[in-house]
Scaffold this active site. Structure first.
Site, short mmCIF file in Angstrom:
data_model
loop_
_atom_site.label_atom_id
_atom_site.label_comp_id
_atom_site.label_asym_id
_atom_site.label_seq_id
_atom_site.Cartn_x
_atom_site.Cartn_y
_atom_site.Cartn_z
N SER A 171 0.83 -1.21 0.00
CA SER A 171 0.00 0.00 0.00
C SER A 171 0.86 1.26 0.00
O SER A 171 0.66 2.17 -0.81
CB SER A 171 -0.91 0.04 1.24
OG SER A 171 -1.48 -1.22 1.48
N GLU A 230 10.29 -5.00 -5.21
CA GLU A 230 9.17 -5.79 -4.67
C GLU A 230 9.20 -7.20 -5.29
O GLU A 230 9.16 -7.33 -6.50
CB GLU A 230 7.84 -5.09 -5.00
CG GLU A 230 6.58 -5.94 -4.82
CD GLU A 230 6.31 -6.36 -3.38
OE1 GLU A 230 6.18 -5.49 -2.51
OE2 GLU A 230 6.24 -7.59 -3.13
N GLN A 248 -5.56 -6.06 1.57
CA GLN A 248 -5.70 -6.92 2.74
C GLN A 248 -6.98 -6.69 3.56
O GLN A 248 -7.53 -7.64 4.10
CB GLN A 248 -4.47 -6.77 3.64
CG GLN A 248 -3.16 -7.08 2.93
CD GLN A 248 -1.93 -6.60 3.70
OE1 GLN A 248 -1.91 -6.55 4.91
NE2 GLN A 248 -0.88 -6.26 2.97
N VAL A 254 14.83 -7.05 -1.06
CA VAL A 254 15.97 -6.30 -0.54
C VAL A 254 16.65 -7.20 0.48
O VAL A 254 15.99 -7.75 1.36
CB VAL A 254 15.53 -5.02 0.18
CG1 VAL A 254 16.73 -4.20 0.58
CG2 VAL A 254 14.59 -4.23 -0.67
N CYS A 294 -3.87 -3.51 11.79
CA CYS A 294 -5.32 -3.45 11.96
C CYS A 294 -5.76 -4.17 13.23
O CYS A 294 -6.31 -5.27 13.20
CB CYS A 294 -6.06 -4.01 10.76
SG CYS A 294 -7.75 -3.40 10.75
N ASP A 352 3.42 0.13 7.88
CA ASP A 352 3.57 -0.85 8.96
C ASP A 352 5.00 -1.03 9.45
O ASP A 352 5.23 -1.46 10.58
CB ASP A 352 3.04 -2.21 8.51
CG ASP A 352 1.55 -2.21 8.22
OD1 ASP A 352 0.89 -1.20 8.51
OD2 ASP A 352 1.05 -3.23 7.70
N THR A 368 -2.44 0.72 9.86
CA THR A 368 -3.54 0.45 8.92
C THR A 368 -3.28 1.10 7.57
O THR A 368 -2.41 1.97 7.45
CB THR A 368 -4.88 1.03 9.43
OG1 THR A 368 -4.76 2.46 9.47
CG2 THR A 368 -5.26 0.52 10.80
N ALA A 369 -4.06 0.68 6.56
CA ALA A 369 -3.98 1.30 5.24
C ALA A 369 -4.49 2.75 5.32
O ALA A 369 -4.03 3.62 4.58
CB ALA A 369 -4.78 0.50 4.23
N ALA A 370 -5.44 3.00 6.23
CA ALA A 370 -5.96 4.35 6.39
C ALA A 370 -4.86 5.28 6.91
O ALA A 370 -4.75 6.44 6.49
CB ALA A 370 -7.14 4.34 7.36
N CYS A 409 -10.09 2.39 11.82
CA CYS A 409 -10.32 0.97 11.86
C CYS A 409 -11.83 0.72 11.80
O CYS A 409 -12.53 1.03 12.75
CB CYS A 409 -9.74 0.44 13.16
SG CYS A 409 -9.91 -1.33 13.29
C1 LIG Z 1 -6.87 -9.12 7.98
C2 LIG Z 1 -6.48 -7.70 7.79
C3 LIG Z 1 -7.44 -6.71 7.89
C4 LIG Z 1 -7.10 -5.38 7.74
N1 LIG Z 1 -8.09 -4.45 7.81
C5 LIG Z 1 -7.80 -3.14 7.60
C6 LIG Z 1 -8.82 -2.15 7.59
O1 LIG Z 1 -10.00 -2.47 7.78
N2 LIG Z 1 -8.48 -0.86 7.38
C7 LIG Z 1 -7.19 -0.48 7.15
O2 LIG Z 1 -6.94 0.69 6.93
N3 LIG Z 1 -6.18 -1.39 7.16
C8 LIG Z 1 -6.46 -2.71 7.37
N4 LIG Z 1 -5.44 -3.64 7.35
C9 LIG Z 1 -4.03 -3.18 7.36
C10 LIG Z 1 -3.45 -2.77 6.02
O3 LIG Z 1 -3.66 -3.76 5.07
C11 LIG Z 1 -1.95 -2.50 6.20
O4 LIG Z 1 -1.76 -1.66 7.30
C12 LIG Z 1 -1.33 -1.83 4.98
O5 LIG Z 1 -1.43 -2.68 3.86
C13 LIG Z 1 0.12 -1.45 5.25
O6 LIG Z 1 0.80 -1.02 4.10
P1 LIG Z 1 2.38 -1.17 3.97
O7 LIG Z 1 2.74 -0.60 2.65
O8 LIG Z 1 3.03 -0.65 5.17
O9 LIG Z 1 2.64 -2.73 3.98
P2 LIG Z 1 2.16 -3.82 2.94
O10 LIG Z 1 1.01 -3.34 2.15
O11 LIG Z 1 2.02 -5.09 3.68
O12 LIG Z 1 3.38 -3.93 1.93
C14 LIG Z 1 4.67 -4.36 2.25
C15 LIG Z 1 5.33 -4.84 0.97
O13 LIG Z 1 6.71 -5.03 1.18
C16 LIG Z 1 7.13 -6.18 0.46
N5 LIG Z 1 8.34 -6.69 1.07
C17 LIG Z 1 8.49 -7.32 2.25
N6 LIG Z 1 9.78 -7.64 2.46
C18 LIG Z 1 10.47 -7.19 1.38
C19 LIG Z 1 11.85 -7.22 1.01
N7 LIG Z 1 12.79 -7.76 1.79
N8 LIG Z 1 12.18 -6.64 -0.16
C20 LIG Z 1 11.24 -6.06 -0.96
N9 LIG Z 1 9.93 -6.02 -0.66
C21 LIG Z 1 9.56 -6.59 0.50
C22 LIG Z 1 5.95 -7.12 0.59
O14 LIG Z 1 5.96 -8.09 -0.42
C23 LIG Z 1 4.77 -6.17 0.49
O15 LIG Z 1 4.30 -6.04 -0.83
C24 LIG Z 1 -5.75 -5.01 7.49
C25 LIG Z 1 -4.78 -5.99 7.36
C26 LIG Z 1 -5.13 -7.33 7.49
C27 LIG Z 1 -4.09 -8.38 7.32
#
Ligand SMILES: Cc1cc2nc3c(=O)[nH]c(=O)nc-3n(C[C@H](O)[C@H](O)[C@H](O)COP(=O)(O)OP(=O)(O)OC[C@H]3O[C@@H](n4cnc5c(N)ncnc54)[C@H](O)[C@@H]3O)c2cc1C
Ligand SMILES: *[C@@H]1O[C@H](CO)[C@@H](O)[C@H](O)[C@H]1NC(C)=O
Ligand SMILES: *[C@@H]1O[C@H](CO)[C@@H](O)[C@H](O)[C@H]1NC(C)=O
Ligand SMILES: *[C@@H]1O[C@H](CO)[C@@H](O)[C@H](O)[C@H]1NC(C)=O
Ligand SMILES: *[C@@H]1O[C@H](CO)[C@@H](O)[C@H](O)[C@H]1NC(C)=O
Length: 477
Positions: free
Chosen positions: A80, A102, A110, A145, A228, A363, A372-374, A406
């Site tokens: 995200s 990635e 998610q 990475v 979340c 995260d 969260t994604a929000a 949330c």
């Molecule tokens: C069951 C569930 C319900 C949820 N409900 C909600 C909700 O209702 N509302 C809300 O806002 N949020 C919700 N979330 C949370 C939300 O999905 C996450 O907080 C959000 O996706 C975080 O974004 P991010 O970019 O930090 O991490 P992510 O979207 O998880 O992305 C991390 C990326 O890094 C990549 N990566 C990992 N390690 C490496 C590496 N070594 N090298 C290169 N790439 C790598 C991964 O492949 C992944 O694509 C929920 C999550 C889950 C699991």
């Protein structure tokens, strides 16, 4: 091709569905059929446009071998946070100067897994090919990475490639640690156990719920930060609703054993949730941490965190496990992390505390807010501003207030929409009391948020509801 009047009709149909929560037109079968057909047509045309965008981005996205070894902006992680920041940075410095590292072929929305686990959406609807979400022209380096060297402005990938950068944006998400619970992940090979937190196990939750007969239904929350934080109990509310619908609720003892000392971190929403828990006869035990699953015997072992060493064994007819979570391995022990292993950023500007050309989002950071994604959406607007100021050699001026949200799904058609900041103060977008269960908010979560995600957030166009909050409250807040 759908006719314009049909589109208008469909829009009205969707609107009434959102407002009233049910299909009024079901009383007029010909209209329902028409809306249904149109829905199919739109889905189909969306399917074609998705296929087209994959082909398109394969043409425009140079991946792997063709990539250069220096970029002005390098983004780690294509989830995200990574995709939205790449889209924003492309507008600042040009697509050819941006790359994303990635490894994964698929990108998942998610938050919808909550509904997959409950059987009201399918898992396929939550994923799209990574190629289709990488902004066109931006380079996709398809590897992991493996090493971070901020002293030298370089990273190494697991395929041995070295990439250097002027600015680095870290968006690596977090890691799930099922293996920290004894008996997992092997235990998932048995029935009656599931976890909505991973794309591999989310459908198992639905199977466990469907096949539930009688006895204990257990839901857990680990002794670590999680993403979340509401999801582990949303699953319980939906399971409760499902068991009532299917007439099995009287044979079920629903138990939520959480390692937290509270039901939810913000008092306003916790109070509302305690009411629901009481009304629906759910058993909540605080400070109870799952340490082992004996899936062959359908037993779960919990430790009482207030009396270390004291354990209790529970039989279950279904269990939903929320796994312990932690920072990405590659961050831990690098020079970018804090004592706990999370990316060490300034909580106002999202700039790294030591390396001025390194930034973080989502995260993987140590921002003291709910992951969260929000939150990612609100952070992306701030980080966009921070990076543009730094590019112009100015100091960052926009401040992140910790906004996160949330949607606590409490049944198949209601949601409590929790929104709050760093201080746990409610920061509600709509001019209503959001701690009340609401149908409109359910449709926000199930039908509107996915669109906002794919077409707003990932395109770098959605920076959270901040600007709209004032309008919604007619300037009164
Ligand atoms: C069951 C569930 C319900 C949820 N409900 C909600 C909700 O209702 N509302 C809300 O806002 N949020 C919700 N979330 C949370 C939300 O999905 C996450 O907080 C959000 O996706 C975080 O974004 P991010 O970019 O930090 O991490 P992510 O979207 O998880 O992305 C991390 C990326 O890094 C990549 N990566 C990992 N390690 C490496 C590496 N070594 N090298 C290169 N790439 C790598 C991964 O492949 C992944 O694509 C929920 C999550 C889950 C699991
Ligand atoms: C997880 O599974 C349960 C079934 O127990 C389901 O009701 C719930 O909606 C699912 N998803 C989440 C993350 O809450
Ligand atoms: C940085 O580069 C220098 C010179 O190339 C090298 O000696 C040093 O080991 C590098 N440091 C890291 C952490 O890679
Ligand atoms: C888990 O749930 C049960 C049933 O409600 C409860 O009695 C128990 O104290 C909880 N904790 C442990 C340690 O099992
Ligand atoms: C975060 O950045 C702001 C703006 O540059 C600065 O005023 C503040 O002191 C920083 N905070 C920390 C903890 O470094």
């Amino acid at each position: 091709e759908p006719h314009p009047h049909k589109i208008l009709y469909y829009a009205l149909w969707s609107l009434q569905k959102i407002i009233f929560g049910y299909n009024l037109f079901a009383y007029f079968p010909w209209q329902a059929t028409m809306a249904g057909q149109l829905h199919q047509q739109l889905l189909l045309s969306r399917h074609y446009s998705r296929v087209f965008s994959v082909i398109n981005s394969h043409i425009h996205t140079s991946s792997g071998l063709a990539s250069k070894d220096h970029y002005k902006v390098l983004v780690l992680g294509g989830g995200s946070g990574g995709i939205t920041m790449a889209a924003r940075m492309k507008r600042k410095v040009g697509a050819e100067n941006v790359a994303i590292v990635e490894p994964s072929e698929m990108h998942y929305y998610q938050p919808i897994w909550t509904l997959v686990g409950a059987g009201s959406k399918n898992v396929a609807s939550s994923g799209r090919p990574t190629a289709s979400v990488i902004p066109s022209g931006v380079t996709w380096v398809k590897s992991k990475v493996a090493e971070l060297n901020p002293e030298n402005n370089t990273v190494h990938t697991d395929s041995g490639k070295k990439i250097s950068y002027d600015y680095l944006i870290v968006a690596l998400g977090l890691e799930l640690h099922y293996e920290k619970i004894k008996g997992l992940p092997e235990g998932f090979e048995h029935p009656k156990i599931g976890s909505n937190y991973s794309v591999e196990t989310v459908e198992k939750t639905w199977n466990a719920l469907k096949n539930f007969k009688e006895g204990n239904a257990l839901f857990t929350f680990p002794n670590t930060p999680v993403k979340c934080a509401g999801a582990p109990q949303k699953i319980m509310y939906l399971s409760d609703a499902f068991l009532r619908k299917t007439g099995k609720r009287s044979k079920a003892n629903i138990i939520y054993n959480t390692s937290l000392p509270v039901l939810f971190g913000v008092k306003k929403y916790a109070d509302a949730l305690w009411e629901i828990v009481k009304k629906r006869d759910l058993n909540v035990n605080l400070r109870h941490n799952l340490i082992e699953v004996r899936a062959d015997k359908q037993e779960a072992v919990f430790e009482n965190l207030d009396k270390p060493g004291e354990t209790e064994v529970y039989k279950y007819d279904m269990i939903h496990v929320t796994p312990p979570m932690g920072p990405p391995a590659v961050l831990k022990g690098s020079s970018l992390d804090d004592e706990a292993g999370w990316l060490d950023v300034n909580k106002s500007t999202l700039q790294h505390k030591t390396y001025a050309n390194v930034f973080g989002i989502g995260d993987c950071t140590n921002l003291p807010t709910s992951k969260t994604a929000a939150a990612v959406a609100a952070q992306s607007a701030v980080l966009d501003r921070t990076v543009s100021r730094i590019l112009k050699k100015q100091t960052p001026d926009k401040t992140y207030d910790g906004y996160t949200s949330c949607p606590l799904v409490t049944s198949y058609n209601t949601v409590i929409l929790a929104e709050f900041d760093y201080d746990g103060q409610p920061l509600e977008t709509f001019p209503v009391d959001q701690s009340k269960e609401s149908r409109v908010m359910y449709h926000m979560k199930a039908d509107i948020m996915p669109h906002l995600y794919w077409h707003g957030l990932l395109k770098g166009l959605w920076g959270g509801p901040g600007p709209y909050r004032t309008i919604m409250h007619l300037g009164m807040k």
